[in-house]
Design a protein around this motif. Structure first.
Motif, short mmCIF file in Angstrom:
data_model
loop_
_atom_site.label_atom_id
_atom_site.label_comp_id
_atom_site.label_asym_id
_atom_site.label_seq_id
_atom_site.Cartn_x
_atom_site.Cartn_y
_atom_site.Cartn_z
N ARG A 1 0.87 -1.18 0.00
CA ARG A 1 0.00 0.00 0.00
C ARG A 1 0.91 1.23 0.00
O ARG A 1 1.58 1.51 0.99
CB ARG A 1 -0.91 -0.01 1.23
N LEU A 2 0.91 1.94 -1.13
CA LEU A 2 1.85 3.04 -1.32
C LEU A 2 1.10 4.36 -1.48
O LEU A 2 0.23 4.48 -2.34
CB LEU A 2 2.69 2.78 -2.57
N PRO A 3 1.44 5.38 -0.69
CA PRO A 3 0.78 6.68 -0.85
C PRO A 3 1.21 7.34 -2.16
O PRO A 3 2.39 7.32 -2.51
CB PRO A 3 1.25 7.48 0.35
N VAL A 4 0.24 7.89 -2.90
CA VAL A 4 0.51 8.59 -4.15
C VAL A 4 -0.33 9.86 -4.19
O VAL A 4 -1.26 10.03 -3.40
CB VAL A 4 0.22 7.72 -5.40
N ARG A 5 -0.01 10.73 -5.12
CA ARG A 5 -0.76 11.98 -5.30
C ARG A 5 -1.28 12.01 -6.73
O ARG A 5 -0.50 11.95 -7.69
CB ARG A 5 0.16 13.18 -5.05
N LEU A 6 -2.59 12.07 -6.89
CA LEU A 6 -3.21 12.22 -8.20
C LEU A 6 -3.36 13.70 -8.48
O LEU A 6 -3.70 14.47 -7.58
CB LEU A 6 -4.58 11.55 -8.24
N ARG A 7 -3.12 14.09 -9.72
CA ARG A 7 -3.28 15.49 -10.09
C ARG A 7 -4.64 15.67 -10.77
O ARG A 7 -5.18 14.72 -11.35
CB ARG A 7 -2.14 15.94 -10.99
N ALA A 8 -5.16 16.86 -10.71
CA ALA A 8 -6.44 17.16 -11.37
C ALA A 8 -6.31 16.86 -12.86
O ALA A 8 -5.31 17.19 -13.48
CB ALA A 8 -6.83 18.61 -11.14
N GLY A 9 -7.33 16.22 -13.42
CA GLY A 9 -7.31 15.87 -14.83
C GLY A 9 -6.86 14.44 -15.04
O GLY A 9 -7.12 13.56 -14.23
N ARG A 10 -6.15 14.24 -16.12
CA ARG A 10 -5.73 12.89 -16.55
C ARG A 10 -4.45 12.47 -15.87
O ARG A 10 -3.48 13.23 -15.82
CB ARG A 10 -5.53 12.91 -18.07
N ASN A 11 -4.44 11.25 -15.35
CA ASN A 11 -3.26 10.62 -14.77
C ASN A 11 -3.04 9.30 -15.50
O ASN A 11 -3.99 8.57 -15.76
CB ASN A 11 -3.47 10.33 -13.28
N GLU A 12 -1.78 9.00 -15.82
CA GLU A 12 -1.48 7.74 -16.51
C GLU A 12 -0.89 6.75 -15.53
O GLU A 12 0.11 7.03 -14.85
CB GLU A 12 -0.50 7.97 -17.64
N LEU A 13 -1.51 5.58 -15.43
CA LEU A 13 -1.04 4.48 -14.59
C LEU A 13 -0.55 3.39 -15.53
O LEU A 13 -1.30 2.93 -16.40
CB LEU A 13 -2.18 3.96 -13.72
N ARG A 14 0.71 3.01 -15.41
CA ARG A 14 1.30 2.00 -16.29
C ARG A 14 1.89 0.89 -15.45
O ARG A 14 2.54 1.15 -14.43
CB ARG A 14 2.39 2.63 -17.16
N VAL A 15 1.64 -0.36 -15.83
CA VAL A 15 2.19 -1.50 -15.11
C VAL A 15 2.95 -2.39 -16.08
O VAL A 15 2.62 -2.48 -17.26
CB VAL A 15 1.10 -2.33 -14.39
N GLU A 16 3.97 -3.06 -15.56
CA GLU A 16 4.69 -4.10 -16.29
C GLU A 16 4.59 -5.34 -15.42
O GLU A 16 4.86 -5.29 -14.21
CB GLU A 16 6.15 -3.71 -16.51
N THR A 17 4.16 -6.46 -16.03
CA THR A 17 3.93 -7.67 -15.27
C THR A 17 4.49 -8.90 -15.97
O THR A 17 4.62 -8.90 -17.19
CB THR A 17 2.41 -7.86 -15.01
N VAL A 18 4.79 -9.91 -15.19
CA VAL A 18 5.24 -11.20 -15.72
C VAL A 18 4.24 -12.29 -15.39
O VAL A 18 4.52 -13.47 -15.56
CB VAL A 18 6.64 -11.57 -15.20
#
Length: 98
Positions: free
Chosen positions: A69-86
């Motif tokens: 569980r990691l604290p993050v800050r979202l900005r107003a408008g569009r936010n891009e979340l990208r993951v890399e998985t195996v």
């Protein structure tokens, strides 16, 4: 289908190629700047929010959803979340109080 039901509940299946990694990108939109919690689990190699690496999966910590569980800050408008998985993985964004 199970995949359609899972997508309606916020879950997405992204198959990784044999011996390789898969990448998925999602757009998260909010009407104001706000704090959130990034919850991870599974076979993630990394998670980026707006180009900044938020999670490094170099060390296995377990599968269950929300293991990290990691604290993050979202900005107003569009936010891009990208993951890399195996392999199978879990990622969600929640309010800090949840």
């Amino acid at each position: 289908s199970t995949q359609v039901r899972d997508q309606a509940r916020g879950f997405v299946t992204v198959p990784a190629p044999p011996g390789g990694a898969a990448e998925a990108v999602a757009e998260v939109t909010t009407d104001r700047d706000r704090d959130a919690v990034l919850n991870t689990g599974g076979g993630l190699r990394g998670v980026w929010l707006n180009g900044e690496r938020m999670f490094d999966g170099a060390r296995w910590t377990g599968w269950h959803p929300g293991k990290e569980r990691l604290p993050v800050r979202l900005r107003a408008g569009r936010n891009e979340l990208r993951v890399e998985t195996v392999g199978p993985f879990f990622v969600s964004l929640t309010d800090p109080a949840e």
